[in-house]
Design an enzyme around this catalytic site. Sequence first.
Site, PDB file in Angstrom:
ATOM      1  CG  ASP A  18      11.729  -0.479  18.421  1.00  0.00           C
ATOM      2  OD1 ASP A  18      12.673   0.322  18.326  1.00  0.00           O
ATOM      3  OD2 ASP A  18      11.867  -1.704  18.314  1.00  0.00           O
ATOM      4  CG  HIS A  20      16.085   1.382  17.832  1.00  0.00           C
ATOM      5  ND1 HIS A  20      15.333   0.907  18.885  1.00  0.00           N
ATOM      6  CD2 HIS A  20      17.270   1.789  18.364  1.00  0.00           C
ATOM      7  CE1 HIS A  20      16.035   1.004  20.002  1.00  0.00           C
ATOM      8  NE2 HIS A  20      17.217   1.544  19.722  1.00  0.00           N
TER       9      HIS A  20
HETATM   10  C1  B12 Z   1      20.966   4.451  17.579  1.00  0.00           C
HETATM   11  C2  B12 Z   1      20.381   3.620  18.688  1.00  0.00           C
HETATM   12  C3  B12 Z   1      19.385   4.205  19.480  1.00  0.00           C
HETATM   13  C4  B12 Z   1      18.802   5.572  19.197  1.00  0.00           C
HETATM   14  C5  B12 Z   1      17.754   5.415  18.079  1.00  0.00           C
HETATM   15  C6  B12 Z   1      17.641   6.662  17.206  1.00  0.00           C
HETATM   16  C7  B12 Z   1      16.687   6.427  16.077  1.00  0.00           C
HETATM   17  N1  B12 Z   1      15.639   7.238  16.034  1.00  0.00           N
HETATM   18  O1  B12 Z   1      16.854   5.522  15.273  1.00  0.00           O
HETATM   19  C8  B12 Z   1      18.177   5.931  20.579  1.00  0.00           C
HETATM   20  C9  B12 Z   1      19.189   6.696  21.410  1.00  0.00           C
HETATM   21  C10 B12 Z   1      16.875   6.736  20.540  1.00  0.00           C
HETATM   22  C11 B12 Z   1      17.997   4.560  21.189  1.00  0.00           C
HETATM   23  C12 B12 Z   1      17.133   4.308  22.230  1.00  0.00           C
HETATM   24  C13 B12 Z   1      17.014   3.060  22.856  1.00  0.00           C
HETATM   25  N2  B12 Z   1      17.747   1.962  22.587  1.00  0.00           N
HETATM   26 CO1  B12 Z   1      18.961   1.804  21.063  1.00  0.00          CO
HETATM   27  N3  B12 Z   1      20.362   1.534  19.866  1.00  0.00           N
HETATM   28  C14 B12 Z   1      20.862   2.290  18.933  1.00  0.00           C
HETATM   29  C15 B12 Z   1      22.025   1.550  18.253  1.00  0.00           C
HETATM   30  C16 B12 Z   1      23.326   2.153  18.833  1.00  0.00           C
HETATM   31  C17 B12 Z   1      22.093   1.609  16.751  1.00  0.00           C
HETATM   32  C18 B12 Z   1      20.790   1.220  16.033  1.00  0.00           C
HETATM   33  C19 B12 Z   1      20.959   1.457  14.556  1.00  0.00           C
HETATM   34  O2  B12 Z   1      20.528   2.470  14.036  1.00  0.00           O
HETATM   35  N4  B12 Z   1      21.645   0.512  13.881  1.00  0.00           N
HETATM   36  C20 B12 Z   1      21.929   0.631  12.440  1.00  0.00           C
HETATM   37  C21 B12 Z   1      20.830  -0.079  11.627  1.00  0.00           C
HETATM   38  C22 B12 Z   1      21.201  -0.048  10.147  1.00  0.00           C
HETATM   39  O3  B12 Z   1      20.799  -1.436  12.041  1.00  0.00           O
HETATM   40  P1  B12 Z   1      19.473  -2.155  12.554  1.00  0.00           P
HETATM   41  O4  B12 Z   1      18.536  -1.171  13.134  1.00  0.00           O
HETATM   42  O5  B12 Z   1      19.885  -3.326  13.397  1.00  0.00           O
HETATM   43  O6  B12 Z   1      18.831  -2.694  11.189  1.00  0.00           O
HETATM   44  C23 B12 Z   1      19.470  -3.737  10.452  1.00  0.00           C
HETATM   45  C24 B12 Z   1      18.802  -5.083  10.598  1.00  0.00           C
HETATM   46  O7  B12 Z   1      18.211  -5.292  11.855  1.00  0.00           O
HETATM   47  C25 B12 Z   1      17.868  -5.156   9.457  1.00  0.00           C
HETATM   48  N5  B12 Z   1      16.484  -4.709   9.634  1.00  0.00           N
HETATM   49  C26 B12 Z   1      16.049  -3.482   9.893  1.00  0.00           C
HETATM   50  N6  B12 Z   1      14.716  -3.447   9.808  1.00  0.00           N
HETATM   51  C27 B12 Z   1      14.316  -4.691   9.485  1.00  0.00           C
HETATM   52  C28 B12 Z   1      13.046  -5.197   9.262  1.00  0.00           C
HETATM   53  C29 B12 Z   1      12.917  -6.560   8.929  1.00  0.00           C
HETATM   54  C30 B12 Z   1      11.570  -7.137   8.698  1.00  0.00           C
HETATM   55  C31 B12 Z   1      14.052  -7.390   8.832  1.00  0.00           C
HETATM   56  C32 B12 Z   1      13.912  -8.803   8.490  1.00  0.00           C
HETATM   57  C33 B12 Z   1      15.329  -6.848   9.047  1.00  0.00           C
HETATM   58  C34 B12 Z   1      15.432  -5.517   9.376  1.00  0.00           C
HETATM   59  O8  B12 Z   1      18.431  -4.354   8.454  1.00  0.00           O
HETATM   60  C35 B12 Z   1      19.310  -3.398   8.987  1.00  0.00           C
HETATM   61  C36 B12 Z   1      20.602  -3.497   8.217  1.00  0.00           C
HETATM   62  O9  B12 Z   1      21.328  -4.638   8.543  1.00  0.00           O
HETATM   63  C37 B12 Z   1      21.802   0.084  18.728  1.00  0.00           C
HETATM   64  C38 B12 Z   1      23.057  -0.762  18.901  1.00  0.00           C
HETATM   65  C39 B12 Z   1      23.545  -1.310  17.604  1.00  0.00           C
HETATM   66  N7  B12 Z   1      24.822  -1.210  17.390  1.00  0.00           N
HETATM   67  O10 B12 Z   1      22.761  -1.803  16.775  1.00  0.00           O
HETATM   68  C40 B12 Z   1      21.053   0.280  20.035  1.00  0.00           C
HETATM   69  C41 B12 Z   1      20.069  -0.775  20.512  1.00  0.00           C
HETATM   70  C42 B12 Z   1      19.223  -1.252  19.343  1.00  0.00           C
HETATM   71  N8  B12 Z   1      19.248  -0.033  21.461  1.00  0.00           N
HETATM   72  C43 B12 Z   1      18.904  -0.723  22.495  1.00  0.00           C
HETATM   73  C44 B12 Z   1      18.123  -0.249  23.593  1.00  0.00           C
HETATM   74  C45 B12 Z   1      17.949  -1.200  24.758  1.00  0.00           C
HETATM   75  C46 B12 Z   1      17.541   1.022  23.574  1.00  0.00           C
HETATM   76  C47 B12 Z   1      16.671   1.640  24.677  1.00  0.00           C
HETATM   77  C48 B12 Z   1      15.604   0.700  25.279  1.00  0.00           C
HETATM   78  C49 B12 Z   1      17.630   2.199  25.740  1.00  0.00           C
HETATM   79  C50 B12 Z   1      16.952   2.780  26.949  1.00  0.00           C
HETATM   80  N9  B12 Z   1      17.048   2.047  28.048  1.00  0.00           N
HETATM   81  O11 B12 Z   1      16.358   3.829  26.861  1.00  0.00           O
HETATM   82  C51 B12 Z   1      16.026   2.829  23.955  1.00  0.00           C
HETATM   83  C52 B12 Z   1      14.664   2.461  23.328  1.00  0.00           C
HETATM   84  C53 B12 Z   1      13.884   3.660  22.949  1.00  0.00           C
HETATM   85  C54 B12 Z   1      12.695   3.263  22.139  1.00  0.00           C
HETATM   86  N10 B12 Z   1      11.499   3.553  22.622  1.00  0.00           N
HETATM   87  O12 B12 Z   1      12.835   2.691  21.097  1.00  0.00           O
HETATM   88  C55 B12 Z   1      19.469  -2.136  22.446  1.00  0.00           C
HETATM   89  C56 B12 Z   1      18.425  -3.188  22.112  1.00  0.00           C
HETATM   90  C57 B12 Z   1      18.659  -4.415  22.952  1.00  0.00           C
HETATM   91  C58 B12 Z   1      18.024  -5.667  22.452  1.00  0.00           C
HETATM   92  N11 B12 Z   1      17.030  -5.662  21.623  1.00  0.00           N
HETATM   93  O13 B12 Z   1      18.491  -6.692  22.857  1.00  0.00           O
HETATM   94  C59 B12 Z   1      20.625  -1.978  21.387  1.00  0.00           C
HETATM   95  C60 B12 Z   1      20.921  -3.243  20.558  1.00  0.00           C
HETATM   96  C61 B12 Z   1      21.882  -1.540  22.173  1.00  0.00           C
HETATM   97  C62 B12 Z   1      22.403  -2.646  23.079  1.00  0.00           C
HETATM   98  N12 B12 Z   1      23.423  -3.363  22.653  1.00  0.00           N
HETATM   99  O14 B12 Z   1      21.904  -2.856  24.142  1.00  0.00           O
HETATM  100  N13 B12 Z   1      18.801   3.638  20.568  1.00  0.00           N
END
Ligand code: B12
Length: 149
Positions: A18, A20
């Site tokens: 993962d 992200h």
């Molecule tokens: C940027 C991104 C990418 C980038 C990541 C770059 C990087 N190095 O970070 C790239 C292009 C590489 C990528 C790849 C993939 N991605 Co992506 N990605 C995104 C995206 C657009 C934004 C993620 C992000 O940075 N959000 C901003 C941060 C601040 O938010 P967050 O991560 O959710 O964290 C928040 C909370 O979750 C929480 N949190 C964070 N950490 C923790 C820890 C704990 C313990 C707790 C309680 C809370 C918590 O706090 C944060 C603030 O609120 C999301 C969609 C979205 N809008 O979220 C999809 C998304 C996460 N990706 C997704 C997918 C499917 C993939 C891929 C599998 C796509 C593919 N087929 O190749 C690959 C996986 C690659 C891999 N091996 O991981 C899906 C996940 C689907 C799901 N889980 O249901 C999403 C949701 C898009 C979608 N709607 O389908 N991705």
Amino acid sequence: MNSDKRKKTIVLGVLGVDAHVVGNKIMAHALESEGFKVVNIGTFSSQEDFIRAAIESAADALLVASLCGHGELECRGFREKCIEAGLGNIHMVVGGNLVVGKQKWEEVENCFKEMGFNRVYPPGVSPKKVIEDLKNDLKCSSEPCRGNS
Ligand code: B12
């Protein structure tokens, strides 16, 4: 004992294959700002990486993120591995995008609680909420978050 030693220690990381990383960095920064000692093992971390870091740092809690949708698979057996490694009841928190598609949140939460996680958070939870709960759960006595002893 110096004051740094008494800070509550958190192992934080992104489980499994993962990439992200953005939420991980935000969470690490938020925890540090609130006085926690954070051992951030970053992305692509295995259950064993978390456990090793927890043992080395005598951690108080594991904060496990799973964002790419494989959470259920990746988290299976985590509590059992902690028990085997002598970490027993260590506080375990999980959050991120734990499952793929639309599933009822109560069912997702129950599934992860049954796996032994103490707290389970939905997508997009604010770090503030996670930290508030963590302070209560770890019984932090004062700001910044420190133990009672
Ligand atoms: C940027 C991104 C990418 C980038 C990541 C770059 C990087 N190095 O970070 C790239 C292009 C590489 C990528 C790849 C993939 N991605 Co992506 N990605 C995104 C995206 C657009 C934004 C993620 C992000 O940075 N959000 C901003 C941060 C601040 O938010 P967050 O991560 O959710 O964290 C928040 C909370 O979750 C929480 N949190 C964070 N950490 C923790 C820890 C704990 C313990 C707790 C309680 C809370 C918590 O706090 C944060 C603030 O609120 C999301 C969609 C979205 N809008 O979220 C999809 C998304 C996460 N990706 C997704 C997918 C499917 C993939 C891929 C599998 C796509 C593919 N087929 O190749 C690959 C996986 C690659 C891999 N091996 O991981 C899906 C996940 C689907 C799901 N889980 O249901 C999403 C949701 C898009 C979608 N709607 O389908 N991705």
